[in-house]
Design an enzyme around this catalytic site. Structure first.
Site, PDB file in Angstrom:
ATOM      1  N   ASN A 218       0.842  -1.190   0.000  1.00  0.00           N
ATOM      2  CA  ASN A 218       0.000   0.000   0.000  1.00  0.00           C
ATOM      3  C   ASN A 218       0.878   1.240   0.000  1.00  0.00           C
ATOM      4  O   ASN A 218       2.104   1.131   0.028  1.00  0.00           O
ATOM      5  CB  ASN A 218      -0.967  -0.022   1.193  1.00  0.00           C
ATOM      6  CG  ASN A 218      -0.230  -0.109   2.511  1.00  0.00           C
ATOM      7  OD1 ASN A 218       0.530   0.787   2.871  1.00  0.00           O
ATOM      8  ND2 ASN A 218      -0.418  -1.203   3.230  1.00  0.00           N
ATOM      9  N   ARG A 219       0.249   2.403  -0.050  1.00  0.00           N
ATOM     10  CA  ARG A 219       1.005   3.632  -0.289  1.00  0.00           C
ATOM     11  C   ARG A 219       1.487   4.326   0.984  1.00  0.00           C
ATOM     12  O   ARG A 219       1.942   5.463   0.933  1.00  0.00           O
ATOM     13  CB  ARG A 219       0.149   4.594  -1.123  1.00  0.00           C
ATOM     14  CG  ARG A 219      -0.062   4.068  -2.541  1.00  0.00           C
ATOM     15  CD  ARG A 219      -0.932   5.002  -3.346  1.00  0.00           C
ATOM     16  NE  ARG A 219      -0.377   6.330  -3.425  1.00  0.00           N
ATOM     17  CZ  ARG A 219      -1.060   7.411  -3.778  1.00  0.00           C
ATOM     18  NH1 ARG A 219      -2.337   7.300  -4.068  1.00  0.00           N
ATOM     19  NH2 ARG A 219      -0.481   8.593  -3.822  1.00  0.00           N
TER      20      ARG A 219
END
Ligand code: CTP
Length: 423
Positions: A218-219
């Site tokens: 994920n970011r």
């Protein structure tokens, strides 16, 4: 001009203090170096005086007419001692005044950061642990040494953290002085206000392996989590970080446990909470909610999918365990630590972020939720943020158009009230 006393004691890491001095000077800080006699056996007086642009003394007799043993401590905005040997920690803990540096410590009324560096056995010796505990109880910020290669071929905790990270901590502490001076609550500026508080903070994103080459990630950059860690350290808390994938170096001063996947993070969080018995647990990490159900070994190749040139592999996902929910249920009905969750939310039309945050807080059973809206890719990797800090008691604090450091301080302001209420 901001004035820092850089104390250097007699360990091999004294050479790294040269870099520290340079970085402080490049940040526009006036630095007076006060080495001990044994520090000068590692790095000589000309190096310190040339780089600081000032004469250097180790004893109280040099330039006695200027009463340096009193003037230096009184005039400093910060005293930073790096590296600090076991011998120095012992002398400082007992309030000895046997050389110029220990005199400076007794006269200083500003924040003091001590960065110990020594062999693992010396660092873990009960005598050293007791001295560190004494100094911490007095409001001194004692930086956890880094883990890694020591003087010889051995490795373990005892290394001086990267000088750039130490300077970052020093600048954070100096900035915090300005923040607290501006704060009309009249905080005591000599001691850090989170002294004695132990915290476990998860930071960064997890990566769930699909095969040996690929993962689902994920970011999360770790920026907000590290801002929370840095503000806690500058305010005197002892912090253990459980760190996933991050884009930034881990701040100096905390103990570190690495955790790559959601399951690693789950185990690391439970172990850290059991070990440390923290006052606060903060789940700032972006833990994966789903992971590939069957991680493949090796690499999934196109060839392995057969003749059809359009064939793609199917990824079946399964749920991970919710670490936050587990931590809350393990705490049970005992007072235990204050538990904080994060909520990255994308509120729909007409939906309020605060309502979503409160619903998540109630679903997870934690004491606080720090919520932000992720609509339009906001937040991830950015320096600025907008957060709502929502309490189980219904108190909502809005931190709008703020730096992640400001949001972190607002969170600790709320937390210090909740911790005080439980003590
Ligand atoms: N969290 C966790 N373990 C997980 C997933 C999330 O401990 N397996 C924690 C996060 O660290 C965060 C909080 O739960 O503090 C909220 O995460 P978030 O993904 O926003 O909420 P969820 O309810 O898990 O999922 P969603 O709202 O995305 O359905």
């Amino acid at each position: 001009m901001t004035s820092v006393v850089l104390g250097v004691t007699g360990g091999i890491a004294a050479y790294k203090a040269v870099e520290l001095l340079r970085l402080l000077r490049e940040s526009g800080i006036d630095v007076t170096v006060v080495p001990t006699q044994s520090a000068l056996r590692f790095v000589g007086e000309p190096t310190w005086s040339a780089l600081s642009g000032k004469p250097v003394a180790t004893d109280v007799w040099t330039d006695a007419h200027q009463v340096p043993h009193v003037a230096l401590g009184q005039g400093a905005d910060l005293v930073l001692i790096a590296p600090a040997t076991a011998d120095f920690l012992a002398r400082a803990a007992h309030g000895m005044a046997s050389d110029l540096l220990t005199n400076v410590l007794l006269t200083a009324r500003c924040p003091v950061i001590v960065a110990p560096a020594m062999h693992t056995e010396m660092w873990q010796h009960p005598a050293t642990s007791a001295n560190v505990a004494t100094l911490r109880a007095r409001g001194v910020i004692v930086v956890e040494p880094s883990v890694g290669r020591l003087t010889g071929t051995d490795t373990g905790p005892g290394r001086l953290p990267d000088p750039a990270r130490l300077v970052e901590l020093a600048l954070d502490v100096l900035r915090d002085q300005v923040r607290r001076t501006a704060d009309l609550t009249g905080a005591d500026l000599t001691g850090a206000d989170l002294t004695g508080v132990r915290a476990v903070v998860s930071v960064g994103g997890t990566r769930e392996p699909w095969d040996d080459v690929r993962f689902l990630g994920n970011r999360s950059s770790g920026k907000q989590g590290f801002a929370i860690v840095r503000s806690a350290l500058t305010r005197g808390a002892e912090v253990t970080v459980v760190v996933g994938h991050v884009d930034e170096p881990v701040p100096a001063g905390c103990a570190v446990i690495e955790a790559a996947t959601a399951e690693d993070m789950r185990q690391a969080m439970h172990a850290a909470v059991a070990d440390i018995d923290p006052h606060v647990v903060i789940m700032a990490a972006a833990v994966a909610d789903f992971r590939p159900a069957r991680g493949a070994t090796g690499k999934i190749t196109k060839e392995s999918l057969g003749e059809d040139p359009t064939a793609v592999p199917e990824v079946l996902l399964e749920r991970t365990t919710d670490v936050l929910v587990e931590l809350v249920s393990k705490r049970g009905s005992a007072p235990g630590p204050v538990i904080v969750g994060f909520a990255a939310e994308a509120p729909g039309e007409g939906e309020a972020l605060g309502d979503r945050a409160m619903a998540k807080l109630q679903r997870k059973g934690c004491d606080l939720v720090v919520a932000n809206a992720i609509t339009g890719g906001a937040v991830f990797g950015q320096d600025a943020t907008n957060v709502l800090i929502v309490g189980a008691d219904g108190v909502v604090t809005e931190v709008a158009n703020a730096s992640k450091a400001q949001a972190a301080h607002a969170l600790w302001d709320t937390l210090s009230r909740l911790i005080a209420a439980r003590r």
